[in-house]
Design a protein around this motif. Sequence first.
Motif, PDB file in Angstrom:
ATOM      1  N   LYS A 308       6.842 -29.185  11.888  1.00 20.80           N
ATOM      2  CA  LYS A 308       5.801 -29.427  13.609  1.00 20.80           C
ATOM      3  C   LYS A 308       8.132 -29.226  13.946  1.00 20.80           C
ATOM      4  O   LYS A 308       8.261 -29.791  13.555  1.00 20.80           O
ATOM      5  CB  LYS A 308       5.129 -30.186  13.918  1.00 20.80           C
ATOM      6  CG  LYS A 308       3.981 -30.155  12.645  1.00 20.80           C
ATOM      7  CD  LYS A 308       2.831 -31.385  13.159  1.00 20.80           C
ATOM      8  CE  LYS A 308       1.441 -30.985  13.406  1.00 20.80           C
ATOM      9  NZ  LYS A 308       0.672 -32.316  13.310  1.00 20.80           N
ATOM     10  N   THR A 309       7.716 -29.061  15.052  1.00 22.85           N
ATOM     11  CA  THR A 309       9.183 -29.351  16.154  1.00 22.85           C
ATOM     12  C   THR A 309       8.711 -30.189  17.058  1.00 22.85           C
ATOM     13  O   THR A 309       7.567 -30.396  18.250  1.00 22.85           O
ATOM     14  CB  THR A 309       9.906 -28.226  16.746  1.00 22.85           C
ATOM     15  OG1 THR A 309       8.619 -27.542  16.745  1.00 22.85           O
ATOM     16  CG2 THR A 309      10.487 -27.717  14.889  1.00 22.85           C
ATOM     17  N   GLU A 310       9.300 -31.091  17.750  1.00 19.23           N
ATOM     18  CA  GLU A 310       8.596 -32.247  18.881  1.00 19.23           C
ATOM     19  C   GLU A 310      10.377 -32.151  19.071  1.00 19.23           C
ATOM     20  O   GLU A 310      11.169 -33.521  18.825  1.00 19.23           O
ATOM     21  CB  GLU A 310       8.394 -33.152  18.833  1.00 19.23           C
ATOM     22  CG  GLU A 310       6.636 -33.328  18.284  1.00 19.23           C
ATOM     23  CD  GLU A 310       6.396 -34.133  18.130  1.00 19.23           C
ATOM     24  OE1 GLU A 310       5.824 -35.551  18.953  1.00 19.23           O
ATOM     25  OE2 GLU A 310       5.611 -35.229  17.251  1.00 19.23           O
ATOM     26  N   VAL A 312      11.292 -36.079  21.584  1.00 23.29           N
ATOM     27  CA  VAL A 312      10.507 -36.667  22.050  1.00 23.29           C
ATOM     28  C   VAL A 312      11.499 -38.173  22.555  1.00 23.29           C
ATOM     29  O   VAL A 312      13.193 -37.869  22.463  1.00 23.29           O
ATOM     30  CB  VAL A 312       9.986 -37.607  20.996  1.00 23.29           C
ATOM     31  CG1 VAL A 312       9.714 -39.289  21.031  1.00 23.29           C
ATOM     32  CG2 VAL A 312       9.157 -36.517  19.413  1.00 23.29           C
ATOM     33  N   LYS A 575      16.765 -37.351  24.971  1.00 27.70           N
ATOM     34  CA  LYS A 575      15.555 -36.677  23.658  1.00 27.70           C
ATOM     35  C   LYS A 575      16.052 -36.739  22.345  1.00 27.70           C
ATOM     36  O   LYS A 575      17.032 -36.709  21.772  1.00 27.70           O
ATOM     37  CB  LYS A 575      14.493 -35.214  24.267  1.00 27.70           C
ATOM     38  CG  LYS A 575      14.521 -35.321  25.798  1.00 27.70           C
ATOM     39  CD  LYS A 575      13.438 -33.725  25.516  1.00 27.70           C
ATOM     40  CE  LYS A 575      12.883 -33.862  27.275  1.00 27.70           C
ATOM     41  NZ  LYS A 575      12.595 -32.541  27.557  1.00 27.70           N
ATOM     42  N   ARG A 577      15.440 -34.761  18.718  1.00 32.67           N
ATOM     43  CA  ARG A 577      14.747 -33.485  18.625  1.00 32.67           C
ATOM     44  C   ARG A 577      14.433 -33.555  17.013  1.00 32.67           C
ATOM     45  O   ARG A 577      15.331 -33.577  15.983  1.00 32.67           O
ATOM     46  CB  ARG A 577      15.375 -31.760  18.932  1.00 32.67           C
ATOM     47  CG  ARG A 577      16.081 -32.317  19.875  1.00 32.67           C
ATOM     48  CD  ARG A 577      17.176 -31.155  20.402  1.00 32.67           C
ATOM     49  NE  ARG A 577      18.508 -31.463  19.765  1.00 32.67           N
ATOM     50  CZ  ARG A 577      19.779 -31.041  20.267  1.00 32.67           C
ATOM     51  NH1 ARG A 577      19.605 -30.377  21.496  1.00 32.67           N
ATOM     52  NH2 ARG A 577      20.784 -31.137  19.633  1.00 32.67           N
TER      53      ARG A 577
END
Length: 607
Positions: A308-310, A312, A575, A577
């Motif tokens: 998964k990549t986010e 945030v 953010k 990453r």
Amino acid sequence: MTRTRKAPSLISAFTFVAMALLPWQSISADTAAKHGIAMHGDTRYPEGFPHFDYVNPDAPKGGTIRMAVVANGFDSFNPFVIRGVAAAGINAYLYDTLMEASADEPFSAYGLIAESIETPEDRSYVTFNLREEARFQDGEPITAEDVKFSFDVLTTKGHPFYRNYYADVTEVTIEDERRIRFDFAETNNRELPLILGQLPVLPSHYWENREFGDNGLTPPVGSGPYRIGDFEPGRSITFERVEDYWAEDLGVRKGKFNFDNLQYDYYTDDTVALESFRAGNFDFRVESSAKNWATAYRGDQFESGKVKTEAVKHGRPAGMQAFAMNTRREVLSDPKVREALSYAFDFEWANKNLFYGQYTRTSSYFENSELASSGLPEGRELEILEPYREQLPADVFTEAYQPPSTAGERSLRDNLRTALTMLRDAGYAVKDGTMVNLETGQPLAFEILIYQKTFERVVLPFKNNLAKLGIDVSVRLVDTNQYIQRIREFDYDMTVQGIGQSDSPGNEQREYWHSSTVDVKGSRNYMGVDSPVVDDLVNMVIQAPTREELVHRVRALDRVLLHGHYVIPNWYLPKDRIAYWSFLTRPDTVPKNGVDINNWWVKSTDQ
């Protein structure tokens, strides 16, 4: 085995009791023991709170998380001294502190080893009352003797940072086995009780017959949630969760440190580390490269959801990432020259062509926060700066700081013309294609020191732009160990530095900007800032009596630093990453400080 402790003498005990009975020593509401303390105002969490809002108190314990470190290994398990390169995670996992800061307040701390804290309204001293159940990992109790030992050894044999950080402590008094008091100089420093709460507590009995600076790779005794397990010198280290960890159920620890094992593997190249992550050789990665984020996180494992990549969003100050110029070097000692060089860095081009438009230009040392200066000084900030008008450049008061830009109709050619004019005003001219100092005849030449190969694509266009001005720039790529040593020795002309900031700046500002740190090897005064005005402003920040006044004082400091042209600002991203394999999971709530892997856990099969 239990240590024997010296009982206080009858005279000492009598003196203590007698002092306690004096009318001016009576306990007031201001000095009553409290579970926590805020820099300004009240704490968010009440006494006896069960856990922080941003953790899952029911997170299961277990599993292993593997992470990567891009560096040339390690040779020490002692992160507190200037010698050697300490293994990743030592300070975070091996040692507990007196208090624990929350991640969703500007600056508040709650009791960890210390059950409670006492300090008067003027914060002229602080007393910590230690928990009876606090233990080192060998079962020995944590006592006031250990706290005093830790303070003494860190400020006399530790990294120079500790001497500066705790410089205003004038006396340390052990009042009984679990009670210790720190008295302060007349500084009006409201932060001191909180930063003393950050003191890592070391076992005095372990170091009794050992030299503090010579620990090497002998696993020491700690007090924290993990101990050192398997390790391969310079290549990997594993931390094992302490199953009978004394603080596991405290509100400041509940829901945290959930993995049974944390493994760090070392890679000398970030590209290799990225490919290793994609292959499943480690589990969690924070991505710092915009290009990688835009292009590398593709493939079956990403499309299937195995990885998964986010991105945030966080609310913490971004600080300053920049080309930092060492003003100790003659070639970069003139602020006019330093300002001229900034016109050769084309952020807009780099953001479009290298970073896929992901970044925003940094224009403050306290970027992404209310602490950042902007526009022209006015109101209270102007009042703070006014007494220094004759000592400051006129543009502090007349020009809003903005780093040079090629946005809109402004071109790089326009900026280079501006730079050429500034250099002429500073006494330079181009002769036979080389920019030279007309007084000394010396060419304008310097070296940019880096340790990340991926940063060459940023530095080389900057070098080429400077070459158009006749400035000779060399780029030196070194390994991380050599880089660390050269930074500690201030052995560089220009380098890329990240200067992090908190939402509540205080004593650490001395380490960054105060003249007392200019010649202290290993200090974080990377640019060699040496200014009486900055010194005064740093002291004012440290002594700020309220949050509102702190904001005004930090903005004034920020403005003066910016107009000193010590750095060429780079960029920031509000953010985090992150990429991670799907067996990992995190709490729904992300605090303002952003992602913290210590709040994560291994997903159970029924999730």
